[in-house]
Design a protein around this motif. Sequence first.
Motif, PDB file in Angstrom:
ATOM      1  N   LYS B 112       0.819  -1.219   0.000  1.00 61.40           N
ATOM      2  CA  LYS B 112       0.000   0.000   0.000  1.00 61.40           C
ATOM      3  C   LYS B 112       0.845   1.259   0.000  1.00 61.40           C
ATOM      4  O   LYS B 112       1.891   1.308   0.652  1.00 61.40           O
ATOM      5  CB  LYS B 112      -0.910   0.002   1.224  1.00 61.40           C
ATOM      6  N   TYR B 170      -1.758   2.372  -7.005  1.00 58.19           N
ATOM      7  CA  TYR B 170      -3.166   2.408  -7.432  1.00 58.19           C
ATOM      8  C   TYR B 170      -3.469   1.284  -8.419  1.00 58.19           C
ATOM      9  O   TYR B 170      -4.429   0.532  -8.258  1.00 58.19           O
ATOM     10  CB  TYR B 170      -3.462   3.778  -8.046  1.00 58.19           C
ATOM     11  N   LEU B 171      -2.602   1.148  -9.417  1.00 59.10           N
ATOM     12  CA  LEU B 171      -2.867   0.145 -10.455  1.00 59.10           C
ATOM     13  C   LEU B 171      -2.731  -1.279  -9.914  1.00 59.10           C
ATOM     14  O   LEU B 171      -3.403  -2.188 -10.390  1.00 59.10           O
ATOM     15  CB  LEU B 171      -1.943   0.354 -11.655  1.00 59.10           C
ATOM     16  N   ARG B 173      -3.858  -2.247  -7.223  1.00 60.81           N
ATOM     17  CA  ARG B 173      -5.147  -2.575  -6.594  1.00 60.81           C
ATOM     18  C   ARG B 173      -6.327  -2.393  -7.540  1.00 60.81           C
ATOM     19  O   ARG B 173      -7.377  -2.988  -7.358  1.00 60.81           O
ATOM     20  CB  ARG B 173      -5.358  -1.717  -5.351  1.00 60.81           C
ATOM     21  N   ASN B 174      -6.159  -1.502  -8.504  1.00 58.02           N
ATOM     22  CA  ASN B 174      -7.251  -1.225  -9.471  1.00 58.02           C
ATOM     23  C   ASN B 174      -6.672  -1.282 -10.871  1.00 58.02           C
ATOM     24  O   ASN B 174      -6.316  -0.261 -11.448  1.00 58.02           O
ATOM     25  CB  ASN B 174      -7.841   0.174  -9.237  1.00 58.02           C
ATOM     26  N   PRO B 177      -8.451   1.153 -14.607  1.00 63.21           N
ATOM     27  CA  PRO B 177      -9.182   2.421 -14.660  1.00 63.21           C
ATOM     28  C   PRO B 177      -9.426   2.781 -16.123  1.00 63.21           C
ATOM     29  O   PRO B 177      -8.586   2.481 -16.973  1.00 63.21           O
ATOM     30  CB  PRO B 177      -8.213   3.417 -14.020  1.00 63.21           C
ATOM     31  N   GLN B 182     -11.092   9.207 -13.210  1.00 63.15           N
ATOM     32  CA  GLN B 182     -10.750   8.226 -12.169  1.00 63.15           C
ATOM     33  C   GLN B 182      -9.274   8.328 -11.802  1.00 63.15           C
ATOM     34  O   GLN B 182      -8.908   8.295 -10.630  1.00 63.15           O
ATOM     35  CB  GLN B 182     -11.001   6.793 -12.676  1.00 63.15           C
ATOM     36  N   ALA B 186      -7.640   9.213  -8.161  1.00 56.82           N
ATOM     37  CA  ALA B 186      -6.814   8.214  -7.478  1.00 56.82           C
ATOM     38  C   ALA B 186      -5.518   8.821  -6.970  1.00 56.82           C
ATOM     39  O   ALA B 186      -4.885   8.272  -6.076  1.00 56.82           O
ATOM     40  CB  ALA B 186      -6.516   7.061  -8.423  1.00 56.82           C
ATOM     41  N   ALA B 208      -1.867   1.417 -17.259  1.00 61.11           N
ATOM     42  CA  ALA B 208      -2.791   0.330 -16.912  1.00 61.11           C
ATOM     43  C   ALA B 208      -2.901  -0.633 -18.083  1.00 61.11           C
ATOM     44  O   ALA B 208      -2.842  -1.860 -17.914  1.00 61.11           O
ATOM     45  CB  ALA B 208      -4.165   0.899 -16.556  1.00 61.11           C
ATOM     46  N   LYS B 212      -1.520  -4.512 -18.132  1.00 62.79           N
ATOM     47  CA  LYS B 212      -2.465  -5.591 -18.411  1.00 62.79           C
ATOM     48  C   LYS B 212      -1.945  -6.412 -19.577  1.00 62.79           C
ATOM     49  O   LYS B 212      -1.935  -7.642 -19.543  1.00 62.79           O
ATOM     50  CB  LYS B 212      -3.837  -5.009 -18.724  1.00 62.79           C
TER      51      LYS B 212
ATOM     52  N   ASP C  74      -8.651   3.034   5.045  1.00 68.44           N
ATOM     53  CA  ASP C  74      -8.767   2.176   3.875  1.00 68.44           C
ATOM     54  C   ASP C  74      -9.594   0.935   4.188  1.00 68.44           C
ATOM     55  O   ASP C  74     -10.444   0.531   3.394  1.00 68.44           O
ATOM     56  CB  ASP C  74      -7.364   1.779   3.399  1.00 68.44           C
ATOM     57  N   THR C  78     -13.140   0.090   2.325  1.00 66.41           N
ATOM     58  CA  THR C  78     -13.267  -1.066   1.435  1.00 66.41           C
ATOM     59  C   THR C  78     -14.059  -2.206   2.065  1.00 66.41           C
ATOM     60  O   THR C  78     -14.241  -3.241   1.435  1.00 66.41           O
ATOM     61  CB  THR C  78     -11.870  -1.595   1.024  1.00 66.41           C
TER      62      THR C  78
END
Lengths: 714, 217, 324
Positions: B112, B170-171, B173-174, B177, B182, B186, B208, B212, C74, C78
């Motif tokens: 994190k 960020y990427l 975890r997500n 986007p 967004q 973030a 992103a 991927k 967090d 979540t």
Amino acid sequence: MPNYSWPPMTTRKAIGQRLTRHDGIEKASGRAKYNSDLNKQDLLYGVLLTSPYAHARIRSIDTSAAERVPGVTAVTVIVKAGEEVNWQSQEIAAVAATSEQAARDGVRAIKIDFEVLPHVVREEDLSKVGNRATPAGEQVTGDPEKAFKEAEVSAEGQYGIPVLTHCCLEPHGQIVQWTPSGVNYWPSTQNVSGIGPDLAKNLEIPATQVKVHQDHIGGGFGSKFASDRWGLEAARLSKASGGRPVKLFLDRATELNIAGNRPSAFAKIKMAAKRDGTITGWESTSWATGGMSGGGMPPLPYVFTNIPNKRLNHSAVKTNGGPLRAWRAPNHPQASFLTCAAVEDLAAKLGMDPIEVFLKNLQWAPEARRESYAHQFKKAAEMAEWSKRWHRRGDSGSGNIKRGLGVGICTWGGAGHLSNCRATIHPDGSVQIELGSQDLGTGTRTIIAQVAAETYGLPVEAVKVSLGDNAFPASNASGGSTTVGGVCSSTRIATVNALEKLFEQVATGLNTTPDKLEAVGGKIQVKGDAAKSLTWAAACKKLGTQSITEMGQNDPKNPKGLNTQGVAGVQIADVSVDVETGVVKMNRMVAVQDCGLVVNPRLAESQVLGACIMSICGALMEERIMDARTGRVLNPDMEFYKLAGAADIGEILVHMDIREENDKRGIIGLGEPPTVGGIAAIANAVANAIGVRVPMVPLTPDRVLMALEEKRSA
Amino acid sequence: MSKHHDELDEKAHPNSGFSRRGFLRGVGVTSGALGGAILTEEEAEAAQSAATPSGPAAVPITLTVNGKPQKLTVEPRVTLLDACRTQLDLTGAKRVCDRGTCGACTMIMNGKVVYSCTVLAIDAQGKQISTIESLTVAGKAHPVSQAFVKNDAQQCGYCTPGFVMATKGYLDRNPAPTTEEQAGKALGGNLCRCGTYVGVRKAVIEAAKAMKGAKNA
Amino acid sequence: MQAFEYANPTTVKDAIALLSDDAAVLAGGTDLISMMKEYLATPKRLVNIKSIKELGGIAKAGGGLRIGATATFDELATSTLVRTEYPSLQQAALGVTSPQIRNMGTVGGDLLQRPRCWYFRNGFGILGKDKDGTSLAPIGENRYHAIFPKGDAYYVNPSSLAPALIALGAKAKIAGPNGNREVGIDELYVIPGTNSGRELSLQPNEILTEIVVPAARGTKNATYEVRHKEALDWPLATASVALQMKGTSIAKASIVLGHVGPTPVMAAAAANALTGKTLSADLATEAGRLAVEGANPMSGNTYKLQLVRTAVKRAIMQAGGIKA
Ligand SMILES: Cc1cc2nc3c(=O)[nH]c(=O)nc-3n(C[C@H](O)[C@H](O)[C@H](O)COP(=O)(O)OP(=O)(O)OC[C@H]3O[C@@H](n4cnc5c(N)ncnc54)[C@H](O)[C@@H]3O)c2cc1C
Ligand code: FES
Ligand code: FES
């Protein structure tokens, strides 16, 4: 004489390319070393003790306990007993120690007895500053009295823009090492070639004894030219600590308080006009502060300098705040805001489209720029969908979200500065460019490489550019948007000179004379006869063991048509205001900007995008907040000295006004002009949206709601 | 190492209702579940400090930075950022506000993003810390860094390592986007003075896609 | 920062034994470390509580929710449980728009962080007074200060979670040398008697261990914050509402305002006006109007009246799913 002029737009290979920046990956992977990153052998850490008061006399100062703190190697006193400090965070003493913590402990151990003296730190109300205001003397042109008497309409308003700070992310500071033979100096500077002599002068040593090196700088914006008190103190601490290098960078609060600010500007403005929008008279009473030196008059009326009848009054207000420094386009954003707001208010009063009013009054703008503005207004209006989205002031529907559009303009000089360049062609074919200049993140390295590549007919990657050392040929400081013109011109001249020398060496082998040769596509060839050619490498091999090294200079008095000055730009803001909360949201910002010949449109656009974002910060968030009673800066942090984040800026559209007629003028600086018009545009857009002028920026929710409240009760 | 602990912990408290993350934070200190386990050196140090306070003078600590254990001696008041910058010469993370506001010091700790200027080095023991330096593998820049270059998402570049790490965090975890809006939201914990956000938002979306693509390949 | 010793206990008991007047609890550190860098906090010992397992996690408890003191923003943001039943809490947590702060900041730390009043943070004491005892905010820069000051407390309570937790009727569990106690979240806050006093009822040797939130089934709840920036920033005013529904009418309402008073402010008149009524935009507007009753703004923060009216209205509409 060789032909130095830029190749025609249509035949350029490297210049004009949208290349990514030379040092991009180094920065984006964290490898780039800024001087604040350097860990030198035996490094000591310096910390300043600064004044908690805005104005005080030091009765006594006792550093003995500090000297005994474990790890402390030296303490220097800057302001002695009996002397005064005139603003909060003014430097009083400095401590060096083996760790930063120990140095801070040392600072805490210094005992000072202050006699607190009266201060003035706020200037927005001129009637309350007492003898701190110094009038500059009235300037009158034409017959303003008559103009106002005969005016078909007149409009007046009061506008204000506060002191901003540079808030460079890399704080001011340096590492300095004192040695018997001279000083090694690693500053964070916009002035690689000039800062050494500046430090030398303060240290009273010969200028030749200061070695300066800097690969990268983390922001300057006009505030990092001099060696400053902290440079001198770091050197003294190093000397006093047996020549160990001392690293002293300001902490954020000190940075915001004393490392530079942009003066405020307030003005009462009155305009006389005809019903068709033609301005016939201007009267302004303005005042400003940027610390104890006061604050000069912004260039009013902005752009419309030739309004025939004018009366200008200005007062510089001395306040006990950190000293002003140049800030991207000194005084222009203020002048643009004050002028464009007044013009917009006049347009609203006349019920006219402000762009029409601006166009009508271009007759008062310098003739050389009129066509540019007219062209740019049209383009910007198109991009912002002005004809579809603009409405009369306040005609923004009944919902809580009011949308509005506004416009602002800029102008700037931007001629190339004095710059020297050394170009070297090696027998192995490699080429090198050296300048005692700096890349502030504007892309200086990259554009220099493009210029050299253009001259040599080589790929840009083949050019090695070395900047950031005062052993290289001197270039002036990067300020006033003078760098791009200066370094590109000196590089052009140096590389053309070097190429001539290469031609001389290979001409006979190609059965021709040097003047018949050209360098294109990685070859030296007879003009118009590609069959008679040598590869670049083969040509360079002919040099044997001797490299070619040639100099080039951009002489600002004779720039040889390579660079010039004078630009125009127009920005339009599109905002939505929540009238129940006063929060302003950016929908879109449009910027149309010319800067003559554009060496790298991508990097140029980045400059303009960044400038727009700075304007959004300035228009909506940023201000230094002083406390009248305690004399303190209340927000010397990044929490309440607010800057926009990535989600606060809306969409930004940039159009570089690249046209033949602009291009043929040569290169013109770009760093500053696009920072000028944005605040005006946003402030005007908000007025257009909510139907009332918010007189003071930044347009924070409290100010927006207060203006709405006043409108309601009016 | 931390994986090993997770398993242990989860076995010991099957339905305790504590989140895995809660346990991760507990890693490195002696607990009932760890009773018989062999402690690594780091854990031994941490365990020691559990029993008795350490400092205020400098104390030996071990940080796991970019996968490698690093032994340092720091006063408890030294932040993770300063320890990395001055003792490990990991200077990608920058010190800008030093008050947990601007994001220039962003590192990734146990997966994190955190402000390393506001974490004590001694408090970061037993955590997996990654700095921007870890993003370059065998001389090859990370897709996020590359996307920043391609979209000219930097000027002076001083904020950039922080943005790159915030984007990576960020990427991770997500991963997908889709809008620049967004992406902008973030990165609410990072500030840039030069004004590079337009490029930054584009870079996030592009990175992103690249990440991927790399995963699917 | 002043030098200190660091302790890393694994049990609440050990932690309490390590605490004293000269010690401080270290949770996420996002406030404490900054306070220490400014020498506004100068503890001789820091007691890290993040290694105490029982202080972590978010879980169902009884019909309600148990939030460990060291659970982060967090985790709150979540958690499925929080999202579905306590949207007001999730909204408050997401209002802290920095992922870094959300990953570091804990629920306990958020509730117990010190005010951000710039006079306090500039060293003029919790009540922000000049040497001669003059309160600085009323004569100075008070745009972010209280419109519901209490006595000479003009700072605002900084916690984003407190209004939501109070509206939901949450309680805080506190462990100390003499055992455990439980208080309402609102009871965590007091008005300091002196300029060097504290605004927290927690004693220096006590630890907040967990928050217990009652069941929220059948309760519509929401938080609305007015923020200047999208990026990390403080709310200018917040309203958190919890509406216990009986069919389509409101059986009981709780409305709590944040960032407008030295403690979270209960808007009782506004809440009462909702009782027994059916939700509507007009009712929400009326509640907003009543919410500023008794406010006492200063020279530079009258605008917060409007912000409160709006926040209350919008929070109610959001809770009730009414479109503006
Ligand atoms: C720019 C910025 C914007 C911010 N915006 C917001 C916002 O909008 N809303 C908001 O709510 N917060 C905001 N914050 C503050 C942030 O949320 C708090 O700093 C954080 O919640 C504190 O939690 P922590 O765990 O880091 O606490 P720490 O810093 O570790 O502790 C805070 C205080 O509480 C004490 N403490 C902590 N836990 C316990 C415990 N369990 N028992 C006893 N004492 C304890 C500590 O001793 C200390 O005094 C912002 C911060 C910044 C820098
Ligand atoms: S330096 Fe850590 S958040 Fe700014
Ligand atoms: S690139 Fe300079 S601060 Fe972001």
